[in-house]
Design an enzyme around this catalytic site. Structure first.
Site, PDB file in Angstrom:
ATOM      1  N   TYR A  30       0.842  -1.209   0.000  1.00  0.00           N
ATOM      2  CA  TYR A  30       0.000   0.000   0.000  1.00  0.00           C
ATOM      3  C   TYR A  30       0.877   1.261   0.000  1.00  0.00           C
ATOM      4  O   TYR A  30       1.130   1.848   1.049  1.00  0.00           O
ATOM      5  CB  TYR A  30      -0.896   0.032   1.245  1.00  0.00           C
ATOM      6  N   ASN A  35      -6.921   6.781   4.486  1.00  0.00           N
ATOM      7  CA  ASN A  35      -7.674   7.658   5.388  1.00  0.00           C
ATOM      8  C   ASN A  35      -7.708   7.150   6.831  1.00  0.00           C
ATOM      9  O   ASN A  35      -7.148   7.768   7.738  1.00  0.00           O
ATOM     10  CB  ASN A  35      -9.067   7.815   4.772  1.00  0.00           C
ATOM     11  N   TYR A  82       0.869  -0.040  -7.205  1.00  0.00           N
ATOM     12  CA  TYR A  82      -0.462  -0.260  -6.640  1.00  0.00           C
ATOM     13  C   TYR A  82      -1.523  -0.308  -7.734  1.00  0.00           C
ATOM     14  O   TYR A  82      -1.469   0.450  -8.705  1.00  0.00           O
ATOM     15  CB  TYR A  82      -0.802   0.861  -5.634  1.00  0.00           C
ATOM     16  N   GLN A 102     -13.789   6.489   3.487  1.00  0.00           N
ATOM     17  CA  GLN A 102     -13.508   5.381   4.423  1.00  0.00           C
ATOM     18  C   GLN A 102     -14.112   5.705   5.787  1.00  0.00           C
ATOM     19  O   GLN A 102     -14.562   6.835   6.008  1.00  0.00           O
ATOM     20  CB  GLN A 102     -11.986   5.168   4.544  1.00  0.00           C
ATOM     21  N   GLY A 161     -13.940  -0.214   4.927  1.00  0.00           N
ATOM     22  CA  GLY A 161     -12.651  -0.542   5.524  1.00  0.00           C
ATOM     23  C   GLY A 161     -12.504  -2.043   5.748  1.00  0.00           C
ATOM     24  O   GLY A 161     -11.438  -2.519   6.109  1.00  0.00           O
ATOM     25  N   ASP A 163     -13.004  -4.735   3.520  1.00  0.00           N
ATOM     26  CA  ASP A 163     -13.241  -4.939   2.096  1.00  0.00           C
ATOM     27  C   ASP A 163     -14.053  -6.174   1.712  1.00  0.00           C
ATOM     28  O   ASP A 163     -15.005  -6.085   0.956  1.00  0.00           O
ATOM     29  CB  ASP A 163     -11.893  -4.995   1.358  1.00  0.00           C
ATOM     30  N   ARG A 196      -6.124 -13.030   0.709  1.00  0.00           N
ATOM     31  CA  ARG A 196      -6.584 -11.773   0.115  1.00  0.00           C
ATOM     32  C   ARG A 196      -7.983 -11.962  -0.481  1.00  0.00           C
ATOM     33  O   ARG A 196      -8.453 -13.086  -0.624  1.00  0.00           O
ATOM     34  CB  ARG A 196      -5.616 -11.345  -1.007  1.00  0.00           C
ATOM     35  N   TRP A 350     -10.908  -9.969   5.843  1.00  0.00           N
ATOM     36  CA  TRP A 350     -11.969  -9.532   6.766  1.00  0.00           C
ATOM     37  C   TRP A 350     -13.037 -10.604   6.974  1.00  0.00           C
ATOM     38  O   TRP A 350     -14.141 -10.311   7.416  1.00  0.00           O
ATOM     39  CB  TRP A 350     -12.612  -8.230   6.260  1.00  0.00           C
ATOM     40  N   GLU A 393      -0.301  -7.357   9.361  1.00  0.00           N
ATOM     41  CA  GLU A 393      -1.523  -6.619   8.998  1.00  0.00           C
ATOM     42  C   GLU A 393      -2.734  -7.165   9.762  1.00  0.00           C
ATOM     43  O   GLU A 393      -3.568  -6.417  10.248  1.00  0.00           O
ATOM     44  CB  GLU A 393      -1.721  -6.756   7.483  1.00  0.00           C
TER      45      GLU A 393
HETATM   46  C1  GLC Z   1      -7.141  -2.713   3.120  1.00  0.00           C
HETATM   47  C2  GLC Z   1      -8.041  -2.721   4.351  1.00  0.00           C
HETATM   48  C3  GLC Z   1      -8.397  -1.293   4.711  1.00  0.00           C
HETATM   49  C4  GLC Z   1      -7.121  -0.490   4.906  1.00  0.00           C
HETATM   50  C5  GLC Z   1      -6.180  -0.603   3.709  1.00  0.00           C
HETATM   51  C6  GLC Z   1      -4.801  -0.022   3.970  1.00  0.00           C
HETATM   52  O1  GLC Z   1      -7.800  -2.237   2.010  1.00  0.00           O
HETATM   53  O2  GLC Z   1      -9.173  -3.466   4.142  1.00  0.00           O
HETATM   54  O3  GLC Z   1      -9.192  -1.252   5.852  1.00  0.00           O
HETATM   55  O4  GLC Z   1      -7.438   0.844   5.131  1.00  0.00           O
HETATM   56  O5  GLC Z   1      -5.988  -1.953   3.356  1.00  0.00           O
HETATM   57  O6  GLC Z   1      -4.209  -0.602   5.100  1.00  0.00           O
END
Ligand code: GLC
Length: 423
Positions: A30, A35, A82, A102, A161, A163, A196, A350, A393
């Site tokens: 990432y 946010n 990304y 978010q 958040g 996903d 994932r 999630w 994570e």
């Molecule tokens: C993923 C998570 C999200 C988070 C992002 C960056 O998309 O689901 O909640 O903000 O990663 O860590």
């Protein structure tokens, strides 16, 4: 042990600091500013670097859209590792943001910083940030609740958040997949595909983005045309907590009109959240607002009314009892979906794994509700799993194995925050 962990956590935040903003992980997964990651990371910085904590939030608000929306991603630098990056999104002033939002934790975080650093030092920051926070909250009630239900809709699973929560499965399945983007994904180059979201989900995630892009990301159009539209209980609980904290901040700067406006938001959302309580099942559920159907899936968002309002625990003892039953079934608190259900996948993102940021929210709500025993279990498990498995994570709740990205910023921030609490 805690001293070493604390040092390691600080080192991670320093290493992931890109100057005024923090990437969620340096592993490449990432490479931008997210946010709610940024806001929660500010709580970690606050334990050792006051200026840096404020800077994180202030940089984030530098990306706020003129209509008040605070984007879920701000791209500051090279985003070529990304997908989807700026070339796909083509959104926001300067084309440097995503086009969706978010969970609104910012007002809650700003209040926490205010309380930690005191009125003298914090007031100038609050003065600058409170109007921006108000504009964002106002945007939720106009753009995402044009029918005045008291609940803001999310139009993309990424906005939650969480996903790939099983809670979105049916609503997402109804979205056209669009062309396959499996070959464009970059995330699976950084983390095992088995932990994932699936490619079937990704095709729909991207098709939603392209739909919104084609509509010029116009807030007045998206609510009506969104092929995915859900009143997420977790998101709205976070919004309601933030409303209360925003009201507090507006009071600090004597904004009377602002506090009155937020009071109206709070009243509407309070009633609407209670409307999501299912007495027979003893749980709070989300609703698909396109079909009107209640989504009867026990995701962790259904526990977040505990964070919105400490009185929820007293009003609904069944909810706390439910959480206790979840915890009896796992090694590490709190799984992101109810264990034992067919949809529960302890390793997949999630759909079961433990995320420390949500742990903090539940723990905070429980402490305020006087359930310090249960909060202590969550705190112990959160710190313990990092000590065992590293600053990952997310974590398998059954085995405690660390999963996804490494040296994760918000995991480090939560360890710093939780290490400073007393049970
Ligand atoms: C993923 C998570 C999200 C988070 C992002 C960056 O998309 O689901 O909640 O903000 O990663 O860590």
């Amino acid at each position: 042990m805690t001293a070493d962990l604390t040092e390691a956590a600080i080192a991670i935040l320093r290493a992931n600091d890109r100057g005024g903003y923090t990437v969620p992980t340096s592993s490449g997964l990432y490479p931008a500013q997210w946010n709610w990651d940024s806001c929660l990371v500010a709580l970690g910085f606050a334990t050792f670097d006051e200026d840096r904590a404020w800077a994180e939030i202030e940089t984030l608000f530098g990306g706020q859209w003129p209509d008040g929306m605070l984007p879920h991603i701000l791209f500051h630098g090279d985003d070529s590792s990304y997908f989807p990056n700026t070339a796909i999104w083509q959104a926001g002033p300067g084309g440097r943001t995503s086009g969706i939002t978010q969970p609104p934790v910012a007002a809650t975080v700003v209040r926490q910083l205010f309380e930690r650093f005191g009125v003298e030092r914090s007031r100038p920051h609050v003065r600058a940030l409170a109007p921006k926070l108000l504009a964002w909250h106002r945007w939720f009630y106009s753009a995402r609740d044009p029918e005045g239900t008291g609940l803001a809709a999310i139009i993309h699973p990424w906005e939650s958040g969480m996903d790939n929560s099983p809670v979105w499965d049916a609503a997402l399945a109804a979205v056209e997949p669009g062309p396959s983007v499996a070959h464009l994904r970059k995330d699976t180059g950084f983390a095992d595909a088995a932990v994932r979201p699936t490619s079937a989900e990704y095709d729909r995630y991207i098709n939603l983005v392209l739909t919104f892009r084609a509509a010029g990301y116009r807030a007045d159009r998206l609510y009506g045309i969104a092929p995915f539209r859900v009143a997420d209980i977790g998101f709205n609980a976070i919004l309601q907590r933030a409303n209360r904290d925003l009201r507090f901040l507006l009071d600090v700067i004597d904004d009377r009109a602002g506090t009155a406006e937020v009071d109206r938001m709070i009243a509407r959302t309070r009633a609407a959240l209670e409307g999501c309580w299912d007495e027979a099942d003893g749980f709070y559920y989300s609703r698909d607002t396109r079909t009107g159907e209640v989504i009867r899936k026990p995701g962790i968002g259904g526990l977040l009314p505990l964070y919105a309002d400490p009185a929820a625990a007293e009003r609904h003892p069944a909810l706390v009892a439910r959480l206790e039953r979840w915890l009896e079934q796992v090694e590490v608190a709190v799984p992101s979906f109810e264990p034992g259900r067919p949809d529960f996948e302890p390793r997949r993102y999630w759909r079961g794994p433990v995320w420390l940021v949500v742990n903090w929210m539940i723990l905070d709500g429980l402490r305020r509700a006087g359930r310090r025993d249960l909060a202590a279990r969550i705190r112990r498990d959160s710190i313990g799993v990092v000590a065992r498995s590293g600053f990952r994570e997310y974590f398998d709740p059954i085995t405690g194995e660390g999963l996804g990205g490494t040296d994760f910023s918000w995991t480090a921030a939560m360890v710093l925050l939780l290490a400073g609490l007393e049970d």
